[in-house]
Design an enzyme around this catalytic site. Structure first.
Site, PDB file in Angstrom:
ATOM      1  N   ALA A   1      46.939 -22.588  -0.478  1.00  0.00           N
ATOM      2  CA  ALA A   1      45.778 -21.937  -1.086  1.00  0.00           C
ATOM      3  C   ALA A   1      45.738 -20.435  -0.844  1.00  0.00           C
ATOM      4  O   ALA A   1      44.985 -19.724  -1.516  1.00  0.00           O
ATOM      5  CB  ALA A   1      44.489 -22.568  -0.552  1.00  0.00           C
ATOM      6  N   TYR A   2      46.518 -19.937   0.083  1.00  0.00           N
ATOM      7  CA  TYR A   2      46.493 -18.505   0.385  1.00  0.00           C
ATOM      8  C   TYR A   2      47.220 -17.736  -0.721  1.00  0.00           C
ATOM      9  O   TYR A   2      48.447 -17.814  -0.834  1.00  0.00           O
ATOM     10  CB  TYR A   2      47.135 -18.211   1.738  1.00  0.00           C
ATOM     11  CG  TYR A   2      46.413 -18.802   2.932  1.00  0.00           C
ATOM     12  CD1 TYR A   2      45.103 -19.285   2.820  1.00  0.00           C
ATOM     13  CD2 TYR A   2      47.025 -18.882   4.178  1.00  0.00           C
ATOM     14  CE1 TYR A   2      44.441 -19.826   3.914  1.00  0.00           C
ATOM     15  CE2 TYR A   2      46.365 -19.409   5.273  1.00  0.00           C
ATOM     16  CZ  TYR A   2      45.075 -19.887   5.135  1.00  0.00           C
ATOM     17  OH  TYR A   2      44.420 -20.421   6.223  1.00  0.00           O
ATOM     18  N   ALA A   3      46.438 -17.031  -1.512  1.00  0.00           N
ATOM     19  CA  ALA A   3      46.965 -16.244  -2.627  1.00  0.00           C
ATOM     20  C   ALA A   3      47.816 -17.104  -3.558  1.00  0.00           C
ATOM     21  O   ALA A   3      48.872 -16.679  -4.048  1.00  0.00           O
ATOM     22  CB  ALA A   3      47.766 -15.042  -2.114  1.00  0.00           C
TER      23      ALA A   3
END
Length: 302
Positions: A52-54
């Site tokens: 989900a990070y970037a």
């Protein structure tokens, strides 16, 4: 750097872990490489990222750094699956994460948050498959309550499946709810705790004041959702109390807040999300500084 046993495993991890949430979102790849290099120089060996990070950019950056440095075996590598946690989704997400991270297996694969839609047994069975297939050494959860964690552990025990080894909660001088039940449960079950946001997304640095305009470009300006968590009466009381202690002791607010979390009982590693090397150095300084028993008590009493 202090090293601590990671839950019921034999692995040793640094008391400070590198949260890779900023990579590809707030800082570019070159800066991210510099941050990871500095983290390793200080002895940090736990790196935590997520799909989900970037939108996967963080995993890509970490994967390219691992390949460039050739040091995969030196890193306790963690990632997470987000969203709907069906069996198909968990297994597919893991495969995609491994591709982005350029590795055959991670050390810790976590569910990012509780999924109320998918039967928990389906999710846990998929995680067990990942362990059996050698795609992750251990499994863990993030943002679970004590009740949710206990329920999951019971299902894993009943089915003879791989058990959670860790939980990743928010924890700092303002957000302390895990002290009541989650931390005691982790201690009872010998689970590792990887706490995040030790500075409250920057709230505890002292840059914000209750009646002042938000500084442009800060995390609370870019991600206003954080405001609901910290911009409340209790939060402002803590930050102003921290400011008073900082001035009386002549110790910067961030160092006090970081040292407090790093030295808290039952905390295994504290994740820091850095945008530059100064923030890595700041965390290392806080870890080395420690706190006297009297000063720790004053901060706890806030």
């Amino acid at each position: 750097m202090e090293y601590r046993t990671f839950g019921w495993t034999p692995d040793q991890v640094s008391s400070i872990g590198l949260g890779c949430v900023t990579f590809g979102r707030e800082i570019d790849e070159a800066t991210s490489f510099t941050v990871m290099d500095r983290a390793r120089e200080h002895g940090i060996n736990l790196f935590d990222t997520a799909e989900a990070y970037a939108a996967g950019a963080s995993e890509n950056v970490v994967g390219r750094w691992l390949a460039a440095r050739g040091n995969r075996e030196d890193i306790f590598l963690c990632t997470k699956v987000n969203g709907t946690l069906t069996r198909e989704r968990v297994l597919g997400s893991a495969a995609e994460s491994l591709t982005r991270l350029q590795t055959q297996a991670v050390d810790l694969f976590q569910v990012h948050r509780w999924d109320a839609e998918t039967p928990l047994a389906e999710t846990l069975g998929a995680l067990n498959t990942l362990v059996e297939e050698g795609k992750t050494r251990y499994i863990g959860c993030s943002n679970y309550s004590a009740e949710q964690l206990a329920t999951a552990l019971a299902i894993q025990e009943e089915n003879g499946w791989a058990k959670f080894v860790s939980v990743q909660p928010n924890y700092n001088l303002v957000e302390r709810g895990i002290e009541a039940d989650l931390l005691p449960l982790c201690a009872e079950k010998s689970l590792a705790t990887m706490t995040y946001s030790p500075l409250g997304a920057g709230f505890l640095t002292g840059k914000y004041r209750q009646d002042a305009e938000l500084p442009k470009g800060t995390r609370f300006d870019i991600l206003p959702g954080h405001q609901a968590v910290y911009f409340k009466d209790a939060g402002w009381r803590v930050v102003e109390g921290l400011r008073t202690i900082s001035e009386s002791e002549d110790i910067p607010m961030p160092l006090l807040a970081l040292a407090w979390v790093i030295g808290q009982p039952n905390v295994t590693t504290v994740l820091i999300g850095a945008r530059n090397n100064d923030q890595i150095d700041q965390a290392f300084t806080a870890e080395a500084m420690g706190l006297s028993q009297e000063l720790r008590a004053r901060l706890s009493n806030l």
